[in-house]
Write a protein that holds these residues in place. Structure first.
Motif, PDB file in Angstrom:
ATOM      1  N   GLY A  42      -7.467   5.839 -15.410  1.00  0.00           N
ATOM      2  CA  GLY A  42      -7.519   6.770 -14.377  1.00  0.00           C
ATOM      3  C   GLY A  42      -6.364   7.792 -14.371  1.00  0.00           C
ATOM      4  N   MET A  43      -5.158   7.035 -14.537  1.00  0.00           N
ATOM      5  CA  MET A  43      -4.053   8.039 -14.542  1.00  0.00           C
ATOM      6  C   MET A  43      -3.836   8.816 -15.843  1.00  0.00           C
ATOM      7  SD  MET A  43      -0.880   5.541 -12.855  1.00  0.00           S
ATOM      8  CE  MET A  43      -1.232   4.508 -11.764  1.00  0.00           C
ATOM      9  N   VAL A  44      -4.263   8.109 -16.990  1.00  0.00           N
ATOM     10  CA  VAL A  44      -4.058   8.790 -18.248  1.00  0.00           C
ATOM     11  C   VAL A  44      -5.196   9.966 -18.427  1.00  0.00           C
ATOM     12  CG1 VAL A  44      -4.456   8.621 -20.730  1.00  0.00           C
ATOM     13  CG2 VAL A  44      -3.021   7.061 -19.530  1.00  0.00           C
ATOM     14  N   ILE A  64       0.910  -1.188   0.075  1.00  0.00           N
ATOM     15  CA  ILE A  64       0.004  -0.147  -0.045  1.00  0.00           C
ATOM     16  C   ILE A  64       0.987   1.163  -0.161  1.00  0.00           C
ATOM     17  CG2 ILE A  64      -1.678   1.215   1.350  1.00  0.00           C
ATOM     18  CD1 ILE A  64      -2.902  -1.100   0.397  1.00  0.00           C
ATOM     19  N   ALA A  65       0.572   2.002  -0.973  1.00  0.00           N
ATOM     20  CA  ALA A  65       1.379   3.357  -1.192  1.00  0.00           C
ATOM     21  C   ALA A  65       1.162   4.485   0.110  1.00  0.00           C
ATOM     22  CB  ALA A  65       1.174   3.966  -2.273  1.00  0.00           C
ATOM     23  N   LEU A  66       2.079   4.641   0.696  1.00  0.00           N
ATOM     24  CA  LEU A  66       1.901   5.726   1.834  1.00  0.00           C
ATOM     25  C   LEU A  66       1.972   7.188   1.127  1.00  0.00           C
ATOM     26  CD1 LEU A  66       3.880   3.903   4.586  1.00  0.00           C
ATOM     27  CD2 LEU A  66       1.552   4.569   4.642  1.00  0.00           C
ATOM     28  N   VAL A  67       3.053   7.339   0.317  1.00  0.00           N
ATOM     29  CA  VAL A  67       2.872   8.319  -0.930  1.00  0.00           C
ATOM     30  C   VAL A  67       2.710   7.821  -2.131  1.00  0.00           C
ATOM     31  CG1 VAL A  67       4.350  10.253  -1.664  1.00  0.00           C
ATOM     32  CG2 VAL A  67       4.529   9.816   0.592  1.00  0.00           C
ATOM     33  N   LYS A  68       1.395   8.499  -2.801  1.00  0.00           N
ATOM     34  CA  LYS A  68       0.960   7.763  -3.809  1.00  0.00           C
ATOM     35  C   LYS A  68       1.775   7.878  -5.234  1.00  0.00           C
ATOM     36  CE  LYS A  68      -2.526   6.258  -1.594  1.00  0.00           C
ATOM     37  NZ  LYS A  68      -2.497   4.819  -1.113  1.00  0.00           N
ATOM     38  N   TYR A  69       1.498   6.564  -6.269  1.00  0.00           N
ATOM     39  CA  TYR A  69       1.900   6.628  -7.621  1.00  0.00           C
ATOM     40  C   TYR A  69       0.648   7.115  -8.370  1.00  0.00           C
ATOM     41  CZ  TYR A  69       2.435   4.057 -11.938  1.00  0.00           C
ATOM     42  OH  TYR A  69       2.123   3.460 -13.075  1.00  0.00           O
ATOM     43  N   TRP A  70       0.538   8.222  -9.120  1.00  0.00           N
ATOM     44  CA  TRP A  70      -0.680   8.487  -9.959  1.00  0.00           C
ATOM     45  C   TRP A  70      -0.133   9.398 -11.061  1.00  0.00           C
ATOM     46  CZ3 TRP A  70      -4.730   5.768 -10.091  1.00  0.00           C
ATOM     47  CH2 TRP A  70      -5.931   6.420 -10.603  1.00  0.00           C
ATOM     48  N   ILE A 114      -6.335   5.579   0.583  1.00  0.00           N
ATOM     49  CA  ILE A 114      -7.438   5.005  -0.294  1.00  0.00           C
ATOM     50  C   ILE A 114      -6.616   4.867  -1.784  1.00  0.00           C
ATOM     51  CG2 ILE A 114      -9.548   5.126  -1.370  1.00  0.00           C
ATOM     52  CD1 ILE A 114     -10.056   7.311   1.299  1.00  0.00           C
ATOM     53  N   ASP A 115      -6.785   3.945  -2.177  1.00  0.00           N
ATOM     54  CA  ASP A 115      -6.123   3.845  -3.715  1.00  0.00           C
ATOM     55  C   ASP A 115      -7.221   3.934  -4.903  1.00  0.00           C
ATOM     56  OD1 ASP A 115      -3.302   3.364  -3.030  1.00  0.00           O
ATOM     57  OD2 ASP A 115      -4.147   1.626  -2.141  1.00  0.00           O
ATOM     58  N   ALA A 116      -7.037   3.362  -5.934  1.00  0.00           N
ATOM     59  CA  ALA A 116      -7.977   3.587  -7.122  1.00  0.00           C
ATOM     60  C   ALA A 116      -9.326   2.745  -6.747  1.00  0.00           C
ATOM     61  CB  ALA A 116      -7.257   3.266  -8.244  1.00  0.00           C
ATOM     62  N   GLY A 117     -10.056   2.828  -5.774  1.00  0.00           N
ATOM     63  CA  GLY A 117     -11.186   2.097  -5.349  1.00  0.00           C
ATOM     64  C   GLY A 117     -11.896   2.507  -4.127  1.00  0.00           C
ATOM     65  N   GLY A 148      -9.886   1.532 -14.111  1.00  0.00           N
ATOM     66  CA  GLY A 148      -8.735   0.841 -13.798  1.00  0.00           C
ATOM     67  C   GLY A 148      -7.704   1.858 -13.603  1.00  0.00           C
ATOM     68  N   SER A 149      -6.698   1.699 -12.834  1.00  0.00           N
ATOM     69  CA  SER A 149      -5.439   2.663 -12.586  1.00  0.00           C
ATOM     70  C   SER A 149      -4.968   3.215 -13.743  1.00  0.00           C
ATOM     71  CB  SER A 149      -4.760   2.275 -11.639  1.00  0.00           C
ATOM     72  OG  SER A 149      -3.731   0.875 -12.040  1.00  0.00           O
ATOM     73  N   THR A 150      -4.618   2.461 -14.927  1.00  0.00           N
ATOM     74  CA  THR A 150      -4.051   3.066 -16.000  1.00  0.00           C
ATOM     75  C   THR A 150      -5.208   4.370 -16.557  1.00  0.00           C
ATOM     76  OG1 THR A 150      -2.451   1.189 -16.671  1.00  0.00           O
ATOM     77  CG2 THR A 150      -2.844   2.428 -18.263  1.00  0.00           C
ATOM     78  N   GLY A 164       4.995  -4.634 -15.869  1.00  0.00           N
ATOM     79  CA  GLY A 164       3.651  -5.436 -15.591  1.00  0.00           C
ATOM     80  C   GLY A 164       2.648  -4.427 -14.889  1.00  0.00           C
ATOM     81  N   SER A 165       3.130  -3.786 -13.814  1.00  0.00           N
ATOM     82  CA  SER A 165       2.446  -2.899 -13.126  1.00  0.00           C
ATOM     83  C   SER A 165       3.237  -2.072 -12.309  1.00  0.00           C
ATOM     84  CB  SER A 165       1.422  -3.688 -12.183  1.00  0.00           C
ATOM     85  OG  SER A 165       0.760  -2.859 -11.279  1.00  0.00           O
ATOM     86  N   GLY A 166       3.043  -0.650 -12.308  1.00  0.00           N
ATOM     87  CA  GLY A 166       4.034   0.225 -11.307  1.00  0.00           C
ATOM     88  C   GLY A 166       4.087  -0.110 -10.152  1.00  0.00           C
ATOM     89  N   SER A 167       3.093  -0.503  -9.362  1.00  0.00           N
ATOM     90  CA  SER A 167       3.193  -0.667  -7.845  1.00  0.00           C
ATOM     91  C   SER A 167       3.877  -2.098  -7.597  1.00  0.00           C
ATOM     92  CB  SER A 167       1.681  -0.622  -7.346  1.00  0.00           C
ATOM     93  OG  SER A 167       1.075  -1.775  -8.068  1.00  0.00           O
ATOM     94  N   ALA A 168       4.004  -2.922  -8.743  1.00  0.00           N
ATOM     95  CA  ALA A 168       4.613  -4.313  -8.781  1.00  0.00           C
ATOM     96  C   ALA A 168       6.239  -4.051  -8.382  1.00  0.00           C
ATOM     97  CB  ALA A 168       4.394  -5.236  -9.833  1.00  0.00           C
ATOM     98  N   ALA A 169       6.774  -2.957  -8.887  1.00  0.00           N
ATOM     99  CA  ALA A 169       8.111  -2.882  -8.483  1.00  0.00           C
ATOM    100  C   ALA A 169       8.506  -2.628  -7.162  1.00  0.00           C
ATOM    101  CB  ALA A 169       8.660  -1.326  -9.379  1.00  0.00           C
ATOM    102  N   ARG A 170       7.186  -2.147  -6.378  1.00  0.00           N
ATOM    103  CA  ARG A 170       7.692  -1.999  -4.915  1.00  0.00           C
ATOM    104  C   ARG A 170       7.632  -3.489  -4.023  1.00  0.00           C
ATOM    105  NH1 ARG A 170       3.742   3.072  -5.117  1.00  0.00           N
ATOM    106  NH2 ARG A 170       2.314   1.267  -4.386  1.00  0.00           N
ATOM    107  N   SER A 171       6.781  -4.109  -4.708  1.00  0.00           N
ATOM    108  CA  SER A 171       6.417  -5.497  -3.876  1.00  0.00           C
ATOM    109  C   SER A 171       7.844  -6.579  -4.011  1.00  0.00           C
ATOM    110  CB  SER A 171       5.193  -6.320  -4.387  1.00  0.00           C
ATOM    111  OG  SER A 171       4.054  -5.665  -4.074  1.00  0.00           O
ATOM    112  N   ARG A 215      -4.447  14.543  -2.298  1.00  0.00           N
ATOM    113  CA  ARG A 215      -4.026  15.195  -3.243  1.00  0.00           C
ATOM    114  C   ARG A 215      -4.204  14.340  -4.447  1.00  0.00           C
ATOM    115  NH1 ARG A 215       1.069  16.897  -0.010  1.00  0.00           N
ATOM    116  NH2 ARG A 215       0.306  18.921   0.841  1.00  0.00           N
ATOM    117  N   MET A 216      -3.877  13.049  -4.372  1.00  0.00           N
ATOM    118  CA  MET A 216      -3.938  12.035  -5.463  1.00  0.00           C
ATOM    119  C   MET A 216      -5.655  12.117  -6.136  1.00  0.00           C
ATOM    120  SD  MET A 216      -4.003   8.220  -5.528  1.00  0.00           S
ATOM    121  CE  MET A 216      -5.479   7.532  -6.238  1.00  0.00           C
ATOM    122  N   HIS A 217      -6.191  11.849  -5.034  1.00  0.00           N
ATOM    123  CA  HIS A 217      -7.800  11.680  -5.384  1.00  0.00           C
ATOM    124  C   HIS A 217      -8.131  13.315  -5.912  1.00  0.00           C
ATOM    125  CE1 HIS A 217      -8.786   7.858  -4.540  1.00  0.00           C
ATOM    126  NE2 HIS A 217      -7.785   7.734  -3.594  1.00  0.00           N
TER     127      HIS A 217
END
Ligand code: PMV
Length: 346
Positions: free
Chosen positions: A210-212, A11-17, A297-300, A206-208, A137-144, A257-259
């Motif tokens: 939403g981001m775009v 879970i991001a504490l500082v978000k990627y968006w 809260i993330d993209a949901g 989806g996150s992509t 594959g997914s930006g957040s996967a780099a962190r896992s 801020r992200m939302h």
């Protein structure tokens, strides 16, 4: 040519968006997260010369067409290209938590897939190389790929230099430099993440997408991106000092801020439902009353509430008494992606 891997969501504490580049899946800014032990994805990859196409089984369901298998196949192409093979693979993946409901199953999914697929193909990648690959594959996967408290770089500005370097270099160069690293191990600070599931369905946007849409149409996107590097610095300091109130302030600010940037898009993106909003107020009220809790809260519509381990029962009770909460999941700081023997162990 077969390997099993296990990874946890984060879970991001500082978000990627936002994305700098779609082809290389480069983030528009860095991010900072906690890897969540207690929730796992286990994935098996087997390259099989007898297969004519990649085969995917997700949580017991065979998936033969559509976006999910295409995404997995494109990802496997990156691994095949690297080794110089064209062999198709059988991918079996199981989550022990609900998929597609804003709980970042793509993070644990692509982290486990990166590790299992490279191992099955005979590659031994370093954690940094795996993080770069998982990001495709997914930006957040780099962190896992990493355990504990993790910082993600944006590939253009080296760690900690977000504010004072100008943009140079190609996306290809940036791609090789956009990876995550552990900033504190899981044992550094026993925070709990209590997840309030407020809706069972898959998310609408989806996150992509939403981001775009946010970066194309939101007048707040630029300001959002500019806010990230200073927030990462504040969050990293709060984590290092185990300063719960400082982390609460910056994590809630980053989330809102992200939302806000997404709500400012056209048409505006609203991931929240009534229960999401009720939980925001309940958490803030409880904190004002002395309970150490904060939300993100993330993209949901699900709300993730953080608290120190010793406050977990009170925090859980707070979520349980909020109307509209359908299910509660709990996670603790977890380890990075690792190989395992089968679906039951490791
Ligand atoms: O990498 P993706 O596509 O799962 O996007 C993640 C986006 C957020 O979950 C909303 C924020 C984050 O940093 O995890």
């Amino acid at each position: 040519m077969k390997a099993f891997a296990l990874a946890h969501p984060n879970i991001a504490l500082v978000k990627y968006w936002g994305k700098r580049d779609l082809a290389y899946n480069l983030p528009g800014a860095g991010s900072l997260s906690l890897t969540l032990g207690g929730l796992s994805t286990r994935t098996c990859v087997e390259f099989d010369p007898a297969l004519r196409a990649d085969a995917l089984q997700l949580d017991g369901e065979r998936i033969t067409s559509g976006a999910k298998i295409e995404r997995v196949s494109e990802f496997l192409d990156l691994v095949r290209e690297r080794v110089g093979i064209s062999t198709r693979a059988r991918v079996t993946s199981e989550n022990d938590f609900p998929t597609g409901a804003g709980l970042a199953s793509s993070a644990s999914g692509f982290a486990a897939l990166a590790l299992a697929a490279t191992k099955a193909a005979g590659l031994e990648l370093s954690p940094t190389e795996l993080s770069i690959l998982a990001r495709r594959g997914s930006g957040s996967a780099a962190r896992s790929i990493f355990g504990g408290y993790v910082e993600m770089n944006d590939g253009v500005f080296p760690f900690g230099q977000g504010a004072n370097k100008s943009e140079t270099g190609s996306s290809k160069e940036a791609s090789e430099a956009a990876f995550a690293r552990q900033i504190q191990p899981a044992a550094h600070w026993d925070l709990r993440c209590i997840i309030a599931v407020t809706s069972a369905g898959e998310k609408d946007i989806g996150s992509t997408e939403g981001m775009v849409r946010t970066q194309r149409t939101s007048p707040y996107y630029k300001q959002w991106i500019e806010s990230v590097a200073p927030d990462i610095e504040r969050a990293a300091q709060a984590v290092a000092a185990r300063d719960f109130s400082a982390l609460a302030e910056v994590a809630e600010a980053s989330c809102l801020r992200m939302h806000a940037s997404a709500m400012g898009a056209e048409p505006g993106i609203i991931y929240w439902n009534a229960t999401t909003v009720a939980l925001i107020h309940a958490v803030r009220q409880a904190r004002a009353g002395g309970l150490p809790v904060f939300f993100t809260i993330d993209a949901g519509p699900q709300v993730k509430v953080f608290c120190p381990a010793e406050s977990r029962a009170e925090c859980r009770a707070l979520l349980e008494k909020t109307a509209g909460v359908r299910q509660i999941l709990e996670a603790h700081p977890g380890e990075g992606a690792r190989l395992c023997e089968d679906f039951t162990r490791g």
